[in-house]
Design a protein around this motif. Structure first.
Motif, PDB file in Angstrom:
ATOM      1  N   GLY A 125       0.830  -1.204   0.000  1.00 23.39           N
ATOM      2  CA  GLY A 125       0.000   0.000   0.000  1.00 23.39           C
ATOM      3  C   GLY A 125       0.861   1.248   0.000  1.00 23.39           C
ATOM      4  O   GLY A 125       2.043   1.214  -0.337  1.00 23.39           O
ATOM      5  N   ASP A 126       0.273   2.360   0.398  1.00 26.87           N
ATOM      6  CA  ASP A 126       0.982   3.638   0.461  1.00 26.87           C
ATOM      7  C   ASP A 126       1.841   3.715   1.715  1.00 26.87           C
ATOM      8  O   ASP A 126       1.541   3.097   2.736  1.00 26.87           O
ATOM      9  N   ASN A 127       2.905   4.497   1.654  1.00 24.33           N
ATOM     10  CA  ASN A 127       3.775   4.771   2.802  1.00 24.33           C
ATOM     11  C   ASN A 127       4.314   3.505   3.466  1.00 24.33           C
ATOM     12  O   ASN A 127       4.247   3.353   4.681  1.00 24.33           O
ATOM     13  N   LEU A 128       4.816   2.563   2.676  1.00 22.79           N
ATOM     14  CA  LEU A 128       5.450   1.320   3.153  1.00 22.79           C
ATOM     15  C   LEU A 128       4.493   0.377   3.877  1.00 22.79           C
ATOM     16  O   LEU A 128       4.915  -0.506   4.620  1.00 22.79           O
ATOM     17  N   ALA A 129       3.189   0.562   3.694  1.00 26.81           N
ATOM     18  CA  ALA A 129       2.214  -0.332   4.324  1.00 26.81           C
ATOM     19  C   ALA A 129       2.091  -1.602   3.486  1.00 26.81           C
ATOM     20  O   ALA A 129       1.985  -1.540   2.264  1.00 26.81           O
ATOM     21  N   VAL A 130       2.135  -2.746   4.142  1.00 26.01           N
ATOM     22  CA  VAL A 130       1.966  -4.032   3.472  1.00 26.01           C
ATOM     23  C   VAL A 130       1.007  -4.900   4.278  1.00 26.01           C
ATOM     24  O   VAL A 130       0.917  -4.770   5.504  1.00 26.01           O
ATOM     25  N   THR A 131       0.283  -5.736   3.572  1.00 26.36           N
ATOM     26  CA  THR A 131      -0.544  -6.746   4.217  1.00 26.36           C
ATOM     27  C   THR A 131      -0.230  -8.081   3.561  1.00 26.36           C
ATOM     28  O   THR A 131       0.072  -8.138   2.363  1.00 26.36           O
ATOM     29  N   PHE A 132      -0.294  -9.136   4.353  1.00 26.49           N
ATOM     30  CA  PHE A 132      -0.059 -10.489   3.862  1.00 26.49           C
ATOM     31  C   PHE A 132      -0.685 -11.451   4.844  1.00 26.49           C
ATOM     32  O   PHE A 132      -1.116 -11.055   5.920  1.00 26.49           O
ATOM     33  N   ASN A 147      -2.762 -25.282   8.581  1.00 23.82           N
ATOM     34  CA  ASN A 147      -4.113 -25.495   9.098  1.00 23.82           C
ATOM     35  C   ASN A 147      -4.920 -24.208   9.160  1.00 23.82           C
ATOM     36  O   ASN A 147      -6.124 -24.223   8.950  1.00 23.82           O
ATOM     37  N   ALA A 148      -4.287 -23.109   9.501  1.00 23.54           N
ATOM     38  CA  ALA A 148      -4.999 -21.842   9.680  1.00 23.54           C
ATOM     39  C   ALA A 148      -4.189 -20.704   9.063  1.00 23.54           C
ATOM     40  O   ALA A 148      -2.983 -20.824   8.847  1.00 23.54           O
ATOM     41  N   LYS A 149      -4.888 -19.605   8.771  1.00 24.21           N
ATOM     42  CA  LYS A 149      -4.262 -18.388   8.227  1.00 24.21           C
ATOM     43  C   LYS A 149      -4.599 -17.230   9.140  1.00 24.21           C
ATOM     44  O   LYS A 149      -5.654 -17.210   9.775  1.00 24.21           O
ATOM     45  N   LEU A 150      -3.697 -16.258   9.180  1.00 22.45           N
ATOM     46  CA  LEU A 150      -3.947 -15.055   9.963  1.00 22.45           C
ATOM     47  C   LEU A 150      -3.459 -13.859   9.148  1.00 22.45           C
ATOM     48  O   LEU A 150      -2.294 -13.824   8.730  1.00 22.45           O
ATOM     49  N   PRO A 151      -4.335 -12.864   8.892  1.00 26.02           N
ATOM     50  CA  PRO A 151      -3.897 -11.684   8.151  1.00 26.02           C
ATOM     51  C   PRO A 151      -2.979 -10.819   9.016  1.00 26.02           C
ATOM     52  O   PRO A 151      -3.185 -10.667  10.217  1.00 26.02           O
ATOM     53  N   VAL A 152      -1.949 -10.267   8.357  1.00 26.06           N
ATOM     54  CA  VAL A 152      -0.959  -9.438   9.047  1.00 26.06           C
ATOM     55  C   VAL A 152      -0.870  -8.094   8.333  1.00 26.06           C
ATOM     56  O   VAL A 152      -0.828  -8.038   7.106  1.00 26.06           O
ATOM     57  N   ALA A 153      -0.846  -7.009   9.092  1.00 30.69           N
ATOM     58  CA  ALA A 153      -0.635  -5.666   8.567  1.00 30.69           C
ATOM     59  C   ALA A 153       0.656  -5.133   9.178  1.00 30.69           C
ATOM     60  O   ALA A 153       0.881  -5.250  10.377  1.00 30.69           O
ATOM     61  N   TYR A 154       1.508  -4.537   8.316  1.00 31.05           N
ATOM     62  CA  TYR A 154       2.803  -4.027   8.771  1.00 31.05           C
ATOM     63  C   TYR A 154       3.096  -2.741   8.017  1.00 31.05           C
ATOM     64  O   TYR A 154       2.784  -2.610   6.829  1.00 31.05           O
ATOM     65  N   LYS A 155       3.694  -1.803   8.713  1.00 31.98           N
ATOM     66  CA  LYS A 155       4.105  -0.557   8.080  1.00 31.98           C
ATOM     67  C   LYS A 155       5.587  -0.367   8.349  1.00 31.98           C
ATOM     68  O   LYS A 155       6.001  -0.183   9.492  1.00 31.98           O
ATOM     69  N   PHE A 176      -3.517  -9.190  12.674  1.00 30.68           N
ATOM     70  CA  PHE A 176      -2.298  -9.079  13.468  1.00 30.68           C
ATOM     71  C   PHE A 176      -1.555  -7.824  13.011  1.00 30.68           C
ATOM     72  O   PHE A 176      -1.111  -7.732  11.863  1.00 30.68           O
ATOM     73  N   LYS A 177      -1.436  -6.838  13.881  1.00 31.96           N
ATOM     74  CA  LYS A 177      -0.715  -5.594  13.588  1.00 31.96           C
ATOM     75  C   LYS A 177       0.729  -5.775  14.043  1.00 31.96           C
ATOM     76  O   LYS A 177       1.032  -5.750  15.239  1.00 31.96           O
ATOM     77  N   ALA A 178       1.611  -5.973  13.088  1.00 37.89           N
ATOM     78  CA  ALA A 178       3.017  -6.236  13.393  1.00 37.89           C
ATOM     79  C   ALA A 178       3.797  -4.930  13.455  1.00 37.89           C
ATOM     80  O   ALA A 178       3.585  -4.023  12.658  1.00 37.89           O
ATOM     81  N   ASP A 179       4.701  -4.858  14.429  1.00 36.38           N
ATOM     82  CA  ASP A 179       5.623  -3.722  14.468  1.00 36.38           C
ATOM     83  C   ASP A 179       7.040  -4.170  14.129  1.00 36.38           C
ATOM     84  O   ASP A 179       7.913  -3.346  13.927  1.00 36.38           O
ATOM     85  N   THR A 180       7.268  -5.475  14.062  1.00 39.05           N
ATOM     86  CA  THR A 180       8.554  -6.041  13.660  1.00 39.05           C
ATOM     87  C   THR A 180       8.294  -7.273  12.810  1.00 39.05           C
ATOM     88  O   THR A 180       7.462  -8.103  13.170  1.00 39.05           O
ATOM     89  N   VAL A 181       9.003  -7.389  11.698  1.00 41.20           N
ATOM     90  CA  VAL A 181       8.896  -8.573  10.838  1.00 41.20           C
ATOM     91  C   VAL A 181      10.302  -9.107  10.606  1.00 41.20           C
ATOM     92  O   VAL A 181      11.200  -8.373  10.186  1.00 41.20           O
TER      93      VAL A 181
END
Length: 169
Positions: free
Chosen positions: A67-74, A80-88, A113-118
């Motif tokens: 997305g804009d301003n280094l925003a990514v989602t994956f 077995n399960a999936k969890l959406p992650v948002a990271y900037k 899941f709002k990540a602050d470190t990946v």
């Protein structure tokens, strides 16, 4: 009370206090002992929003959106399960779809899941030489453990003693 009984009482009391302290520490660290939680573990534990933890798994192919301003989602999945992650922020160089990842952050109210470190996990085919040698000895060696062959196609030159040329002793 004799001297021996008093000494045994002090030793027993000390051991009891030490055991209690160890039990309290282990109880406090019970959830932190695991390096990361998988999406399946998060679903089973019903983690409440706002609680920080580490999420680990594979980045789902086709789920990465920038997305804009280094925003990514994956999406992170464990089979077995999936969890959406948002990271900037800036993603690590090794980050890509289908690769292992560990993200640190918290769930929001929507279950994202709002990540602050990946952190991107490196290729799992690396193996220390002594471990590889032990696997070869035991007969558990697989050919794909060796990684890529050398570019030159020829083995490195060795001395008469079997040491590589220029190797230090």
């Amino acid at each position: 009370m004799t001297r021996k009984q008093r000494r045994m009482t002090i030793i027993g009391g000390s051991l009891a206090v030490l055991a209690l302290a160890a039990a309290l520490v282990l109880n406090a660290l019970r959830d932190s002992i695991v390096f990361f939680s998988t999406p399946t573990m998060v679903a089973e534990k019903h983690v409440e929003p706002g609680r920080r933890f580490r999420l680990g798994g594979l980045v789902q192919p086709g789920s990465l959106q920038r997305g804009d301003n280094l925003a990514v989602t994956f999406e992170v999945a464990d089979g077995n399960a999936k969890l959406p992650v948002a990271y900037k922020g800036i993603l690590p160089d090794l980050f890509r779809e289908g690769q292992g990842v560990v993200a640190e952050g918290a769930l929001d109210a929507n279950g994202v899941f709002k990540a602050d470190t990946v952190l991107a996990k490196h290729d799992e085919t690396y193996m220390p030489k002594d471990v590889a040698d032990a696997l070869k000895k035991q007969g558990h060696w697989k050919d794909d453990y060796g990684g890529k062959p050398s570019d030159s196609g020829t083995p490195a030159a060795t001395t008469a003693q079997g040491n590589p040329q220029g190797a230090m002793r």
